[in-house]
Design a protein around this motif. Structure first.
Motif, PDB file in Angstrom:
ATOM      1  N   MET A   1       0.826  -1.198   0.000  1.00 58.88           N
ATOM      2  CA  MET A   1       0.000   0.000   0.000  1.00 58.88           C
ATOM      3  C   MET A   1       0.866   1.256   0.000  1.00 58.88           C
ATOM      4  SD  MET A   1      -2.849   1.212   2.785  1.00 58.88           S
ATOM      5  CE  MET A   1      -1.561   1.577   3.986  1.00 58.88           C
ATOM      6  N   GLY A   2       1.991   1.213   0.726  1.00 55.25           N
ATOM      7  CA  GLY A   2       2.883   2.362   0.741  1.00 55.25           C
ATOM      8  C   GLY A   2       3.477   2.640  -0.619  1.00 55.25           C
ATOM      9  N   LEU A   3       3.826   1.545  -1.350  1.00 54.69           N
ATOM     10  CA  LEU A   3       4.359   1.739  -2.702  1.00 54.69           C
ATOM     11  C   LEU A   3       3.317   2.359  -3.618  1.00 54.69           C
ATOM     12  CD1 LEU A   3       6.314  -1.634  -3.117  1.00 54.69           C
ATOM     13  CD2 LEU A   3       7.274   0.640  -2.709  1.00 54.69           C
ATOM     14  N   LEU A   4       2.052   1.894  -3.477  1.00 56.19           N
ATOM     15  CA  LEU A   4       0.992   2.454  -4.303  1.00 56.19           C
ATOM     16  C   LEU A   4       0.758   3.917  -3.988  1.00 56.19           C
ATOM     17  CD1 LEU A   4      -1.597  -0.470  -4.377  1.00 56.19           C
ATOM     18  CD2 LEU A   4      -0.400   0.502  -6.331  1.00 56.19           C
ATOM     19  N   LEU A   5       0.789   4.265  -2.688  1.00 56.88           N
ATOM     20  CA  LEU A   5       0.573   5.660  -2.311  1.00 56.88           C
ATOM     21  C   LEU A   5       1.705   6.554  -2.799  1.00 56.88           C
ATOM     22  CD1 LEU A   5      -0.892   5.302   1.308  1.00 56.88           C
ATOM     23  CD2 LEU A   5      -2.080   6.017  -0.763  1.00 56.88           C
ATOM     24  N   SER A   6       2.961   6.039  -2.725  1.00 56.77           N
ATOM     25  CA  SER A   6       4.085   6.848  -3.224  1.00 56.77           C
ATOM     26  C   SER A   6       3.982   7.055  -4.738  1.00 56.77           C
ATOM     27  CB  SER A   6       5.410   6.176  -2.870  1.00 56.77           C
ATOM     28  OG  SER A   6       5.510   4.907  -3.504  1.00 56.77           O
TER      29      SER A   6
ATOM     30  N   THR B   1      -5.243 -16.601  -0.274  1.00 53.87           N
ATOM     31  CA  THR B   1      -5.617 -16.732   1.132  1.00 53.87           C
ATOM     32  C   THR B   1      -5.576 -15.353   1.764  1.00 53.87           C
ATOM     33  OG1 THR B   1      -4.607 -18.898   1.202  1.00 53.87           O
ATOM     34  CG2 THR B   1      -5.054 -17.857   3.325  1.00 53.87           C
ATOM     35  N   PRO B   2      -6.607 -14.959   2.551  1.00 53.83           N
ATOM     36  CA  PRO B   2      -6.588 -13.621   3.150  1.00 53.83           C
ATOM     37  C   PRO B   2      -5.315 -13.403   3.956  1.00 53.83           C
ATOM     38  CG  PRO B   2      -8.751 -14.641   3.415  1.00 53.83           C
ATOM     39  CD  PRO B   2      -7.847 -15.688   2.864  1.00 53.83           C
ATOM     40  N   HIS B   3      -4.722 -12.268   3.722  1.00 51.39           N
ATOM     41  CA  HIS B   3      -3.477 -11.845   4.385  1.00 51.39           C
ATOM     42  C   HIS B   3      -2.331 -12.798   4.081  1.00 51.39           C
ATOM     43  CE1 HIS B   3      -6.083  -9.077   6.517  1.00 51.39           C
ATOM     44  NE2 HIS B   3      -6.779 -10.101   7.017  1.00 51.39           N
ATOM     45  N   GLY B   4      -2.450 -13.566   3.010  1.00 48.55           N
ATOM     46  CA  GLY B   4      -1.408 -14.516   2.676  1.00 48.55           C
ATOM     47  C   GLY B   4      -0.362 -13.924   1.742  1.00 48.55           C
ATOM     48  N   LEU B   5       0.622 -14.781   1.391  1.00 47.14           N
ATOM     49  CA  LEU B   5       1.718 -14.363   0.533  1.00 47.14           C
ATOM     50  C   LEU B   5       1.235 -14.010  -0.864  1.00 47.14           C
ATOM     51  CD1 LEU B   5       4.780 -14.029   0.097  1.00 47.14           C
ATOM     52  CD2 LEU B   5       4.874 -16.479  -0.479  1.00 47.14           C
ATOM     53  N   VAL B   6       0.249 -14.776  -1.369  1.00 45.93           N
ATOM     54  CA  VAL B   6      -0.244 -14.531  -2.720  1.00 45.93           C
ATOM     55  C   VAL B   6      -0.838 -13.140  -2.842  1.00 45.93           C
ATOM     56  CG1 VAL B   6      -1.930 -15.287  -4.458  1.00 45.93           C
ATOM     57  CG2 VAL B   6      -0.645 -16.981  -3.139  1.00 45.93           C
ATOM     58  N   GLN B   7      -1.555 -12.714  -1.763  1.00 44.67           N
ATOM     59  CA  GLN B   7      -2.173 -11.377  -1.802  1.00 44.67           C
ATOM     60  C   GLN B   7      -1.104 -10.294  -1.873  1.00 44.67           C
ATOM     61  OE1 GLN B   7      -4.547 -10.487   1.619  1.00 44.67           O
ATOM     62  NE2 GLN B   7      -5.220  -8.482   0.818  1.00 44.67           N
ATOM     63  N   HIS B   8      -0.035 -10.444  -1.096  1.00 42.30           N
ATOM     64  CA  HIS B   8       1.030  -9.440  -1.120  1.00 42.30           C
ATOM     65  C   HIS B   8       1.734  -9.403  -2.482  1.00 42.30           C
ATOM     66  CE1 HIS B   8       0.567  -8.492   3.083  1.00 42.30           C
ATOM     67  NE2 HIS B   8       0.730  -9.774   3.437  1.00 42.30           N
ATOM     68  N   ILE B   9       1.949 -10.628  -3.048  1.00 42.89           N
ATOM     69  CA  ILE B   9       2.589 -10.645  -4.368  1.00 42.89           C
ATOM     70  C   ILE B   9       1.687 -10.000  -5.414  1.00 42.89           C
ATOM     71  CG2 ILE B   9       3.460 -12.153  -6.206  1.00 42.89           C
ATOM     72  CD1 ILE B   9       4.337 -14.108  -4.049  1.00 42.89           C
ATOM     73  N   SER B  10       0.374 -10.262  -5.305  1.00 41.86           N
ATOM     74  CA  SER B  10      -0.572  -9.664  -6.255  1.00 41.86           C
ATOM     75  C   SER B  10      -0.576  -8.144  -6.147  1.00 41.86           C
ATOM     76  CB  SER B  10      -1.971 -10.221  -5.992  1.00 41.86           C
ATOM     77  OG  SER B  10      -2.919  -9.589  -6.828  1.00 41.86           O
ATOM     78  N   GLU B  11      -0.523  -7.628  -4.900  1.00 41.22           N
ATOM     79  CA  GLU B  11      -0.500  -6.176  -4.726  1.00 41.22           C
ATOM     80  C   GLU B  11       0.804  -5.575  -5.270  1.00 41.22           C
ATOM     81  OE1 GLU B  11      -1.172  -5.464  -0.631  1.00 41.22           O
ATOM     82  OE2 GLU B  11      -3.339  -5.856  -0.727  1.00 41.22           O
ATOM     83  N   ILE B  12       1.914  -6.326  -5.078  1.00 41.24           N
ATOM     84  CA  ILE B  12       3.190  -5.835  -5.611  1.00 41.24           C
ATOM     85  C   ILE B  12       3.146  -5.794  -7.140  1.00 41.24           C
ATOM     86  CG2 ILE B  12       5.649  -6.394  -5.872  1.00 41.24           C
ATOM     87  CD1 ILE B  12       5.577  -7.444  -2.993  1.00 41.24           C
ATOM     88  N   LEU B  13       2.543  -6.855  -7.728  1.00 40.25           N
ATOM     89  CA  LEU B  13       2.419  -6.852  -9.190  1.00 40.25           C
ATOM     90  C   LEU B  13       1.529  -5.711  -9.672  1.00 40.25           C
ATOM     91  CD1 LEU B  13       2.066 -10.698  -9.910  1.00 40.25           C
ATOM     92  CD2 LEU B  13       4.051  -9.241 -10.327  1.00 40.25           C
ATOM     93  N   LEU B  14       0.434  -5.465  -8.928  1.00 42.41           N
ATOM     94  CA  LEU B  14      -0.450  -4.356  -9.303  1.00 42.41           C
ATOM     95  C   LEU B  14       0.281  -3.020  -9.168  1.00 42.41           C
ATOM     96  CD1 LEU B  14      -3.260  -3.406 -10.128  1.00 42.41           C
ATOM     97  CD2 LEU B  14      -3.910  -3.404  -7.711  1.00 42.41           C
TER      98      LEU B  14
END
Length: 729
Positions: A1-6, A161-174
């Protein structure tokens, strides 16, 4: 989220500061993607109930709507522009989808899924089309599309999975996709800005190159015109001396070739000024009929060695005075007549001037140059009709005689808001027409008392050329005369005897000199020897330049006046009035040519300030021929002293002299006149420069006019006549 906000902060700042809406849309989409990630923490528990717990999905849907709108502006689909109106339409459509999602909570996820699938697929299709069309491709946009597609694959194909690794990777890709989109848009706009700067530099360099070429050609023109003044001026003076036929032919060839060279120099200079956009039109009052006569005079010398009849007809309803650019109109007509002379080996060339009116009563003047020569070549046709000729073809135009002149004439006609065309005909010959808006000047209506003497006069027109007979007959009819025509000397002699027997004889005979069988001179001799016809017949002869009979021979044959063909309607009418009045008063005079100057020397003195010895001799010779006294000086300082020591009626001032130039000398003269309260002496700029800036400089320093070198005798005569009329007694 911080990367997206920056990323959002950087894109919003870039879009707001530089006023780039696409970056602003990408930044807002990044903000919405960042906020949508907070929905899993629990802040949405305090959200409004009407959102039905779909806050994160709705925010993400809004973010994709903004991102799709930004990408459409950056890479519009075929058939669209990506403009502001289309972007507003996409935002409204996205707002409608969000409203549907709020009212129908079950549709939020399907709509979001469709958006996440459709957007990367659409971008991949556009990028593939760009590659196929071999257009500029931005790799960052392709990478961003792949990252966006990978983010969706992780969430919906592998599962998350909620709050899982896949979600974080997906957000990083986004985040990576948004970052690449933002950076790709920045690079595209940066490259577009660099391309605009490069184009501006190229245009500036091109315009500077044109201006430098125009200055170079103007300087070359100035240097060439000075010796050309000597060649043309001296050859013109030499033609008025006693020469053998062979000598006259040699001198006429020199004079004609010099005029052709001068015309070529003018065409090249005009072409350069047209390319640079520096060619302007003047608005002056001039005599249209006299201008046409001048054009025909130049064309007549080209046809001295050809069996070609040069004919001019100006309809009686065409006024004499109009406003416009006489020099450019003369250039257009001279180019068309020159092309006709080049194409026609024998036959005739006809210049017709007529008046037309549009539906809104706007007057138009139509010029038609018709010849009986070879058809106009395809290259000349393109030069005359095609408004866009690449600069690379200009060299080819120079190699093909006449094409550059025709192209310049076409451009001048378009600058005058006119039209030019070629009349198609199955018969031999060409007919080129020019239609121009005419700003005629109403002249005061005066009683033409002398012109009434021609009313109802019986006139016989004798010419073997049918077109000449028709033109002369129409002119005579317009003057309320009673014309009849004959095609040969024998026919004319029979008609003269028949009318004499009927006691209704002809009063005026207008006869052509060069006719098969019986020439005009032979016809006049037979008329003089015929007692039935009598001596009351007024005979006026029309003849070509190289067929003029001597004055003594013409006088002995009973010919009162010899006029050079083609003769203008105004000149012919004035001659008929003058000769008829003398004829009716029984005041016989010797036969005169059309342009015989007055014998008496007038009290009119001219000062010539010129540092070139050849130019000085030319101008002195022309002034002497025009019976005008002159003094000469060789620099500006001497010109100032001469004006202070003696009163002159006119000063011809060379602008570029050694020592004190003409501009400085005029400033000193004007200052001296103001100090002593004297009337300003008329001063005419005499220079080889013909660019508008030189004329403006001459006007600002106090000169009253401008005359370009080489000096033309007719131009000098007109100038002197004007200032003689303006001179106060």
């Amino acid at each position: 989220m911080g990367l997206l906000l920056s990323t959002a902060l950087a894109a919003i700042v870039l879009g707001a500061v530089r006023r780039q809406p696409l970056h602003l849309l990408v930044g807002l989409s990044a903000v919405l993607f960042a906020l949508s990630g907070l929905s899993g923490v629990g802040w949405a528990l305090h959200n409004w109930a009407f959102l039905h717990g779909q806050t994160g999905s709705l925010l993400r849907l809004a973010g994709f709507v903004l991102l799709a709108t930004a990408l459409h502006g950056a890479m519009p689909a075929p058939g669209t522009s990506g403009g502001r109106a289309e972007r507003i339409g996409l935002l409204l459509a996205g707002a409608l989808l969000i409203i549907i999602g709020i009212t129908q909570p079950a549709t939020v996820q399907p709509i979001l899924t469709a958006m996440r699938i459709a957007l990367p697929l659409w971008m991949l299709a556009l990028l593939g089309l760009t590659l196929l069309q071999r257009e500029r491709f931005e790799p960052l946009l392709g990478l961003a599309t792949l990252l966006l597609a990978a983010s969706w694959l992780l969430e919906y194909l592998i599962g998350r999975t909620p709050h899982g690794l896949v979600q974080h990777i997906s957000e990083i890709l986004l985040w990576g996709a948004v970052m690449c989109y933002s950076w790709g848009l920045f690079r595209r706009q940066q490259l577009a800005a660099l391309e605009r700067v490069r184009q501006q530099h190229a245009e500036t360099a091109f315009l500077e190159q044109r201006r430098a070429r125009a200055r170079f050609l103007a300087r070359i023109s100035h240097e060439i015109r000075t010796p050309m003044n000597g060649v043309l001026g001296m050859s013109e003076l030499l033609l008025d001396t006693a020469l053998s036929a062979k000598q006259r032919d040699y001198v006429a060839t020199i004079h004609s070739s010099g005029n052709d060279l001068l015309g070529l120099i003018n065409d090249i200079l005009d072409m350069s000024r047209l390319e640079a956009g520096r060619l302007t039109l003047e608005q002056l009052r001039f005599d249209l009929h006299s201008l046409i006569d001048d054009c025909l005079e130049g064309c007549r010398h080209r046809l001295t060695q050809k069996p070609v009849e040069l004919i001019s007809f100006i309809h009686p309803d065409v006024p004499r005075m109009m406003e416009g650019d006489p020099a450019r109109l003369r250039q257009v007509l001279t180019s068309l007549l020159g092309q006709a002379c080049q194409n026609t080996a024998e036959g005739e060339i006809l210049l017709v001037t007529a008046l037309e009116k549009q539906a809104d009563a706007t007057p138009l003047v139509r010029f038609v140059v018709q010849d009986t020569g070879q058809p106009i070549s395809e290259e000349c046709r393109n030069s005359l009709l095609d408004p866009f000729v690449p600069s690379g073809l200009l060299v080819d135009m120079l190699e093909r005689q006449g094409q550059l002149s025709l192209y310049v004439a076409q451009q001048l006609v378009r600058m005058m808001r006119g039209q030019v065309g070629i009349k198609e005909s199955s018969e031999q010959g060409n007919a080129v027409w020019v239609l121009l808006p005419a700003d005629f000047v109403d002249s005061p209506v005066e009683a033409d008392l002398q012109g009434r003497c021609l009313v109802d006069r019986n006139i016989l027109i004798v010419d073997d050329n049918e077109t000449c007979r028709k033109v002369l007959q129409q002119q005579a009819s317009a003057w309320n005369m009673a014309p009849r025509t004959a095609s040969s000397g024998r026919e004319a002699l029979a008609m003269l005897r028949a009318q004499a027997n009927l006691n209704t004889p002809f009063e005026i005979l207008l006869v052509d000199q060069s006719m098969p069988g019986m020439s005009g001179l032979e016809l006049a001799s037979k008329i003089k020897d015929d007692p039935l016809i009598g001596e009351d017949l007024l005979i006026i002869m029309l003849s070509g330049v190289n067929q003029l009979p001597s004055r003594i021979v013409a006088r002995n044959a009973g010919i009162r006046r010899v006029l050079n063909k083609p003769v203008s309607g105004y000149t012919l009418r004035s001659t008929l009035i003058d000769e008829w009045l003398q004829h009716s008063q029984r005041s016989r005079s010797i036969v005169r040519d059309e342009a015989t100057p007055d014998e008496g020397e007038e009290d009119f003195r001219v000062l010539v300030a010129e540092d070139n010895a050849v130019s000085t001799r030319v101008i002195k010779g022309m002034l002497s021929k025009l019976k005008v006294a002159c003094d000469t000086v060789s620099d500006g300082q001497q010109a100032v002293l001469a004006v202070q020591q003696r009163a002159y009626d006119l000063v011809l001032m060379d602008c570029e002299m050694h020592g004190m130039d003409g501009f400085t000398a005029v400033e000193h003269i004007r200052e001296w006149e103001q100090q002593h309260g004297l009337a300003a002496v008329p001063i005419i700029a005499l220079t080889a420069h013909i660019l508008p800036e030189h004329r403006e400089r001459a006007r600002l320093c106090g000169m009253n006019g401008h005359m370009a070198k080489p000096v033309d005798l007719n131009q000098l005569r007109s100038l002197l006549d004007y200032w003689k009329a303006q001179r106060t007694p």
